[in-house]
Design a protein around this motif. Structure first.
Motif, PDB file in Angstrom:
ATOM      1  N   ARG A  12       0.838  -1.198   0.000  1.00  0.00           N
ATOM      2  CA  ARG A  12       0.000   0.000   0.000  1.00  0.00           C
ATOM      3  C   ARG A  12       0.876   1.254   0.000  1.00  0.00           C
ATOM      4  O   ARG A  12       1.969   1.259   0.564  1.00  0.00           O
ATOM      5  N   GLN A  13       0.344   2.281  -0.624  1.00  0.00           N
ATOM      6  CA  GLN A  13       1.054   3.556  -0.678  1.00  0.00           C
ATOM      7  C   GLN A  13       1.354   4.047   0.742  1.00  0.00           C
ATOM      8  O   GLN A  13       0.525   3.933   1.637  1.00  0.00           O
ATOM      9  N   TYR A  14       2.539   4.564   0.925  1.00  0.00           N
ATOM     10  CA  TYR A  14       3.067   5.131   2.169  1.00  0.00           C
ATOM     11  C   TYR A  14       3.405   4.092   3.238  1.00  0.00           C
ATOM     12  O   TYR A  14       3.659   4.446   4.381  1.00  0.00           O
ATOM     13  N   ASN A  63      -0.012  -0.569  -7.378  1.00  0.00           N
ATOM     14  CA  ASN A  63       0.617  -1.611  -6.562  1.00  0.00           C
ATOM     15  C   ASN A  63      -0.139  -2.934  -6.660  1.00  0.00           C
ATOM     16  O   ASN A  63       0.454  -4.006  -6.539  1.00  0.00           O
ATOM     17  N   ILE A 100       6.988  -1.333  -8.441  1.00  0.00           N
ATOM     18  CA  ILE A 100       6.560  -0.466  -7.347  1.00  0.00           C
ATOM     19  C   ILE A 100       7.484   0.761  -7.357  1.00  0.00           C
ATOM     20  O   ILE A 100       8.700   0.620  -7.494  1.00  0.00           O
ATOM     21  N   LYS A 150       4.248   1.971   8.702  1.00  0.00           N
ATOM     22  CA  LYS A 150       3.582   2.920   7.814  1.00  0.00           C
ATOM     23  C   LYS A 150       3.824   4.323   8.351  1.00  0.00           C
ATOM     24  O   LYS A 150       4.140   4.505   9.527  1.00  0.00           O
ATOM     25  N   LYS A 200       3.769  14.582   0.335  1.00  0.00           N
ATOM     26  CA  LYS A 200       2.972  15.093  -0.779  1.00  0.00           C
ATOM     27  C   LYS A 200       3.371  16.516  -1.140  1.00  0.00           C
ATOM     28  O   LYS A 200       3.488  16.863  -2.322  1.00  0.00           O
ATOM     29  N   ILE A 233       6.800   3.350  -0.030  1.00  0.00           N
ATOM     30  CA  ILE A 233       6.106   3.132  -1.297  1.00  0.00           C
ATOM     31  C   ILE A 233       5.416   4.436  -1.692  1.00  0.00           C
ATOM     32  O   ILE A 233       4.622   4.985  -0.921  1.00  0.00           O
ATOM     33  N   ILE A 234       5.745   4.924  -2.888  1.00  0.00           N
ATOM     34  CA  ILE A 234       5.187   6.173  -3.399  1.00  0.00           C
ATOM     35  C   ILE A 234       4.041   5.898  -4.379  1.00  0.00           C
ATOM     36  O   ILE A 234       3.100   6.670  -4.481  1.00  0.00           O
ATOM     37  N   SER A 235       4.116   4.796  -5.118  1.00  0.00           N
ATOM     38  CA  SER A 235       3.097   4.495  -6.128  1.00  0.00           C
ATOM     39  C   SER A 235       1.737   4.258  -5.473  1.00  0.00           C
ATOM     40  O   SER A 235       1.655   3.716  -4.366  1.00  0.00           O
ATOM     41  N   PRO A 236       0.649   4.661  -6.167  1.00  0.00           N
ATOM     42  CA  PRO A 236      -0.693   4.504  -5.603  1.00  0.00           C
ATOM     43  C   PRO A 236      -1.138   3.044  -5.538  1.00  0.00           C
ATOM     44  O   PRO A 236      -0.638   2.192  -6.275  1.00  0.00           O
ATOM     45  N   ASP A 237      -2.102   2.768  -4.670  1.00  0.00           N
ATOM     46  CA  ASP A 237      -2.572   1.403  -4.430  1.00  0.00           C
ATOM     47  C   ASP A 237      -3.016   0.693  -5.705  1.00  0.00           C
ATOM     48  O   ASP A 237      -2.769  -0.494  -5.873  1.00  0.00           O
TER      49      ASP A 237
END
Length: 107
Positions: free
Chosen positions: A4-6, A36, A42, A88, A98, A29-33
């Motif tokens: 999951r993102q973040y 992913n 990723i 997380k 962001k 993790i920067i990419s959106p769910d």
């Protein structure tokens, strides 16, 4: 493993070239769910515990360790590089990331 993102994940970044951050280290993790969930790749930003205060680095706390998310070293990795899930980010840390991504990459 659901990514999951973040989330903070432990990633094996080797082999690397030149000034790229190396070794196995925590990364965010920067990419959106949605990405992913369906892609084998990723987008991550590595963490470091040794940094000066650069405008592209965001201070975070992971466990008892203070560190920086290195947003000037964002890279795409294959999910096979992820060793395990660690933690997380807090809502405040996510907001700071962001802001820095927008200020750095969105003109």
């Amino acid at each position: 493993m659901e990514l999951r993102q973040y989330q903070i994940v432990l990633v094996n970044l080797d082999p690397t070239i030149g000034s790229e951050m190396r070794k196995t280290r925590p990364c965010v993790i920067i990419s959106p769910d949605e990405m992913n969930k369906y892609l084998q790749t990723i987008v991550i930003a590595p963490l470091t515990s040794n940094s000066k205060s650069y405008p592209t680095r965001v201070a975070v706390k992971h466990g008892k360790t203070k560190g920086w998310v290195v947003l000037d070293q964002i890279r795409t990795i294959d999910r096979q590089r992820i060793v395990k899930l660690l933690d997380k980010l807090t809502e405040k840390e996510i907001g700071n990331i962001k802001t820095v991504i927008q200020e750095t990459y969105v003109l």
